[in-house]
Motif scaffolding. Structure first.
Motif, PDB file in Angstrom:
ATOM      1  N   ASP A  83      -5.914   9.904  -8.953  1.00 35.33           N
ATOM      2  CA  ASP A  83      -5.962  11.171  -9.798  1.00 35.33           C
ATOM      3  C   ASP A  83      -7.180  10.920 -11.069  1.00 35.33           C
ATOM      4  OD1 ASP A  83      -4.092  12.818  -8.887  1.00 35.33           O
ATOM      5  OD2 ASP A  83      -2.596  11.409  -9.553  1.00 35.33           O
ATOM      6  N   ARG A  84      -7.785   9.761 -10.872  1.00 27.72           N
ATOM      7  CA  ARG A  84      -8.693   9.591 -12.022  1.00 27.72           C
ATOM      8  C   ARG A  84     -10.058  10.682 -11.733  1.00 27.72           C
ATOM      9  NH1 ARG A  84     -13.031   5.771 -11.147  1.00 27.72           N
ATOM     10  NH2 ARG A  84     -11.711   4.899  -9.532  1.00 27.72           N
ATOM     11  N   PRO A  85     -10.616  11.018 -12.806  1.00 34.41           N
ATOM     12  CA  PRO A  85     -11.859  11.941 -12.404  1.00 34.41           C
ATOM     13  C   PRO A  85     -12.945  11.171 -11.854  1.00 34.41           C
ATOM     14  CG  PRO A  85     -11.337  11.736 -14.912  1.00 34.41           C
ATOM     15  CD  PRO A  85     -10.130  10.780 -14.026  1.00 34.41           C
ATOM     16  N   SER A  86     -13.604  11.745 -11.090  1.00 31.39           N
ATOM     17  CA  SER A  86     -15.123  11.090 -10.606  1.00 31.39           C
ATOM     18  C   SER A  86     -15.974  11.032 -11.695  1.00 31.39           C
ATOM     19  CB  SER A  86     -15.506  12.055  -9.490  1.00 31.39           C
ATOM     20  OG  SER A  86     -15.971  13.170  -9.897  1.00 31.39           O
ATOM     21  N   ALA A  87     -16.979  10.534 -11.363  1.00 26.49           N
ATOM     22  CA  ALA A  87     -17.978  10.020 -12.360  1.00 26.49           C
ATOM     23  C   ALA A  87     -18.557  11.280 -13.091  1.00 26.49           C
ATOM     24  CB  ALA A  87     -19.285   9.280 -11.877  1.00 26.49           C
ATOM     25  N   LYS A  88     -18.758  12.462 -12.466  1.00 25.42           N
ATOM     26  CA  LYS A  88     -19.025  13.734 -13.044  1.00 25.42           C
ATOM     27  C   LYS A  88     -17.674  14.659 -13.453  1.00 25.42           C
ATOM     28  CE  LYS A  88     -23.418  14.005 -10.655  1.00 25.42           C
ATOM     29  NZ  LYS A  88     -24.258  14.903  -9.774  1.00 25.42           N
ATOM     30  N   ALA A  89     -16.571  13.968 -13.377  1.00 28.50           N
ATOM     31  CA  ALA A  89     -15.327  14.614 -13.662  1.00 28.50           C
ATOM     32  C   ALA A  89     -15.109  16.010 -13.221  1.00 28.50           C
ATOM     33  CB  ALA A  89     -15.305  14.569 -15.423  1.00 28.50           C
ATOM     34  N   GLN A  90     -15.933  16.247 -12.217  1.00 25.45           N
ATOM     35  CA  GLN A  90     -15.695  17.582 -11.723  1.00 25.45           C
ATOM     36  C   GLN A  90     -14.328  17.359 -10.460  1.00 25.45           C
ATOM     37  OE1 GLN A  90     -19.366  18.777 -10.042  1.00 25.45           O
ATOM     38  NE2 GLN A  90     -19.049  20.839 -10.139  1.00 25.45           N
ATOM     39  N   TYR A  91     -14.337  16.412  -9.888  1.00 23.67           N
ATOM     40  CA  TYR A  91     -13.328  16.183  -8.963  1.00 23.67           C
ATOM     41  C   TYR A  91     -12.575  14.851  -9.249  1.00 23.67           C
ATOM     42  CZ  TYR A  91     -16.545  19.192  -6.424  1.00 23.67           C
ATOM     43  OH  TYR A  91     -17.322  20.466  -5.821  1.00 23.67           O
ATOM     44  N   ARG A 125     -13.848   2.257   3.332  1.00 20.23           N
ATOM     45  CA  ARG A 125     -12.530   1.961   3.873  1.00 20.23           C
ATOM     46  C   ARG A 125     -11.715   0.920   3.175  1.00 20.23           C
ATOM     47  NH1 ARG A 125      -8.359   0.265   6.865  1.00 20.23           N
ATOM     48  NH2 ARG A 125      -7.171   1.604   8.030  1.00 20.23           N
ATOM     49  N   ALA A 126     -12.281  -0.385   2.820  1.00 18.97           N
ATOM     50  CA  ALA A 126     -11.770  -1.473   2.209  1.00 18.97           C
ATOM     51  C   ALA A 126     -11.473  -0.934   0.681  1.00 18.97           C
ATOM     52  CB  ALA A 126     -12.624  -2.524   2.342  1.00 18.97           C
ATOM     53  N   ALA A 127     -12.603  -0.390  -0.016  1.00 18.45           N
ATOM     54  CA  ALA A 127     -12.363  -0.124  -1.276  1.00 18.45           C
ATOM     55  C   ALA A 127     -11.073   0.974  -1.563  1.00 18.45           C
ATOM     56  CB  ALA A 127     -13.630   0.804  -1.946  1.00 18.45           C
ATOM     57  N   VAL A 128     -11.090   1.888  -0.403  1.00 22.43           N
ATOM     58  CA  VAL A 128      -9.784   2.714  -0.768  1.00 22.43           C
ATOM     59  C   VAL A 128      -8.405   2.020  -0.447  1.00 22.43           C
ATOM     60  CG1 VAL A 128      -8.617   4.795   0.468  1.00 22.43           C
ATOM     61  CG2 VAL A 128     -11.230   5.117   0.308  1.00 22.43           C
ATOM     62  N   ALA A 129      -8.560   1.193   0.300  1.00 25.50           N
ATOM     63  CA  ALA A 129      -7.267   0.446   0.681  1.00 25.50           C
ATOM     64  C   ALA A 129      -6.739  -0.520  -0.669  1.00 25.50           C
ATOM     65  CB  ALA A 129      -7.585  -0.677   1.981  1.00 25.50           C
ATOM     66  N   ALA A 130      -7.842  -0.804  -1.399  1.00 24.46           N
ATOM     67  CA  ALA A 130      -7.603  -1.750  -2.453  1.00 24.46           C
ATOM     68  C   ALA A 130      -7.307  -0.814  -3.729  1.00 24.46           C
ATOM     69  CB  ALA A 130      -8.755  -2.542  -2.580  1.00 24.46           C
ATOM     70  N   LEU A 131      -7.314   0.413  -3.532  1.00 29.53           N
ATOM     71  CA  LEU A 131      -7.068   1.332  -4.649  1.00 29.53           C
ATOM     72  C   LEU A 131      -5.497   1.359  -5.073  1.00 29.53           C
ATOM     73  CD1 LEU A 131      -9.121   4.725  -3.907  1.00 29.53           C
ATOM     74  CD2 LEU A 131      -9.388   2.948  -5.765  1.00 29.53           C
ATOM     75  N   ASP A 132      -5.281   1.455  -6.573  1.00 28.20           N
ATOM     76  CA  ASP A 132      -4.095   1.706  -6.925  1.00 28.20           C
ATOM     77  C   ASP A 132      -3.871   3.192  -6.762  1.00 28.20           C
ATOM     78  OD1 ASP A 132      -2.198   2.627  -9.280  1.00 28.20           O
ATOM     79  OD2 ASP A 132      -1.840   0.412  -9.495  1.00 28.20           O
ATOM     80  N   PRO A 133      -2.665   3.543  -6.367  1.00 29.15           N
ATOM     81  CA  PRO A 133      -2.377   4.825  -6.090  1.00 29.15           C
ATOM     82  C   PRO A 133      -2.731   5.846  -7.239  1.00 29.15           C
ATOM     83  CG  PRO A 133      -0.608   3.968  -5.077  1.00 29.15           C
ATOM     84  CD  PRO A 133      -1.395   2.849  -6.065  1.00 29.15           C
ATOM     85  N   ALA A 134      -2.445   5.308  -8.575  1.00 32.10           N
ATOM     86  CA  ALA A 134      -2.796   6.098  -9.782  1.00 32.10           C
ATOM     87  C   ALA A 134      -4.378   6.431  -9.764  1.00 32.10           C
ATOM     88  CB  ALA A 134      -2.122   5.442 -10.863  1.00 32.10           C
ATOM     89  N   MET A 161       0.968  -1.135   0.129  1.00 36.48           N
ATOM     90  CA  MET A 161       0.060   0.092  -0.026  1.00 36.48           C
ATOM     91  C   MET A 161       0.953   1.239  -0.066  1.00 36.48           C
ATOM     92  SD  MET A 161      -3.105   1.076   2.788  1.00 36.48           S
ATOM     93  CE  MET A 161      -3.464  -0.624   2.897  1.00 36.48           C
ATOM     94  N   SER A 162       0.611   2.243  -0.914  1.00 38.41           N
ATOM     95  CA  SER A 162       1.375   3.436  -0.803  1.00 38.41           C
ATOM     96  C   SER A 162       1.256   4.241   0.358  1.00 38.41           C
ATOM     97  CB  SER A 162       0.919   4.238  -2.207  1.00 38.41           C
ATOM     98  OG  SER A 162      -0.287   4.823  -1.892  1.00 38.41           O
ATOM     99  N   ARG A 163       2.396   5.202   0.441  1.00 34.52           N
ATOM    100  CA  ARG A 163       2.193   6.125   1.655  1.00 34.52           C
ATOM    101  C   ARG A 163       0.852   7.128   1.477  1.00 34.52           C
ATOM    102  NH1 ARG A 163       2.447   6.926   6.526  1.00 34.52           N
ATOM    103  NH2 ARG A 163       3.265   8.845   7.126  1.00 34.52           N
ATOM    104  N   GLU A 164       0.558   7.404   0.411  1.00 30.67           N
ATOM    105  CA  GLU A 164      -0.626   8.387   0.188  1.00 30.67           C
ATOM    106  C   GLU A 164      -2.039   7.714   0.603  1.00 30.67           C
ATOM    107  OE1 GLU A 164      -2.433  11.735  -2.792  1.00 30.67           O
ATOM    108  OE2 GLU A 164      -1.263  10.243  -3.827  1.00 30.67           O
ATOM    109  N   ILE A 165      -2.022   6.527   0.192  1.00 28.94           N
ATOM    110  CA  ILE A 165      -3.303   5.862   0.307  1.00 28.94           C
ATOM    111  C   ILE A 165      -3.308   5.378   2.118  1.00 28.94           C
ATOM    112  CG2 ILE A 165      -4.476   3.223   0.280  1.00 28.94           C
ATOM    113  CD1 ILE A 165      -4.813   5.141  -2.281  1.00 28.94           C
TER     114      ILE A 165
END
Length: 158
Positions: A120-128, A108-117, A1-5
């Motif tokens: 930076d992916r845009p959210s569904a509405k691409a606003q955030y 929390r489990a979904a966040v822990a499973a994320l790839d750090p890349a 797990m990355s430091r940022e995650i």
């Protein structure tokens, strides 16, 4: 797990149920409340603590839905954002608290499973970006946790 995650998870946890410098987290704000106190409205037309709890569970789900690619309507309750609650009901209060816990654990489990890349992916509405949504969830817990503390004080005579 990355430091940022790891840091993002720490932020989520400190806002929700881990000790932090700012005082009470969200779980601390609702700890020990009975159904009567949780269902009390601070003023007509204002949400009760119980309604705030379900609102918080819903928005954890809304972010989780974007991380885990869940279908719309997968939240256990019909509707979105605000879910009216009636008179004090001890069983429903426990169910609502359990829902909040489950949504936090799943997020929390979904966040822990994320790839750090993915952060930076845009959210569904691409606003955030996804990072913004997750950190916003922690801020949302803190915001409404503070509201809950104030509502409790309003219900306690001096």
């Amino acid at each position: 797990m990355s430091r940022e995650i790891e840091l993002i998870l720490l932020s989520l946890d400190q806002a929700y149920d881990r000790k932090s410098w700012h005082g009470s987290n969200l779980k601390g704000a609702v700890r020990g409340l009975d159904a009567e106190a949780a269902s009390r409205r601070p003023a007509p037309g204002r949400p009760s603590i119980q309604e705030l709890v379900v609102h918080l569970a819903y928005w954890k789900y809304a972010v989780l839905r974007q991380l885990a690619d869940l279908p719309r309507g997968a939240f256990p309750l019909k509707g979105s954002n605000w879910f009216p609650r009636g008179d004090a009901d001890a069983t429903q209060w426990k169910v609502d608290l359990a829902l909040l816990d489950r949504m936090h654990r799943d997020l929390r489990a979904a966040v822990a499973a994320l790839d750090p890349a993915d952060l930076d992916r845009p959210s569904a509405k691409a606003q955030y970006r996804i990072r913004d949504l997750i950190l916003g969830t922690a801020a949302h817990d803190l915001h409404h946790g503070g509201q809950i503390q104030l509502i409790k004080r309003l219900g306690t005579p001096r």
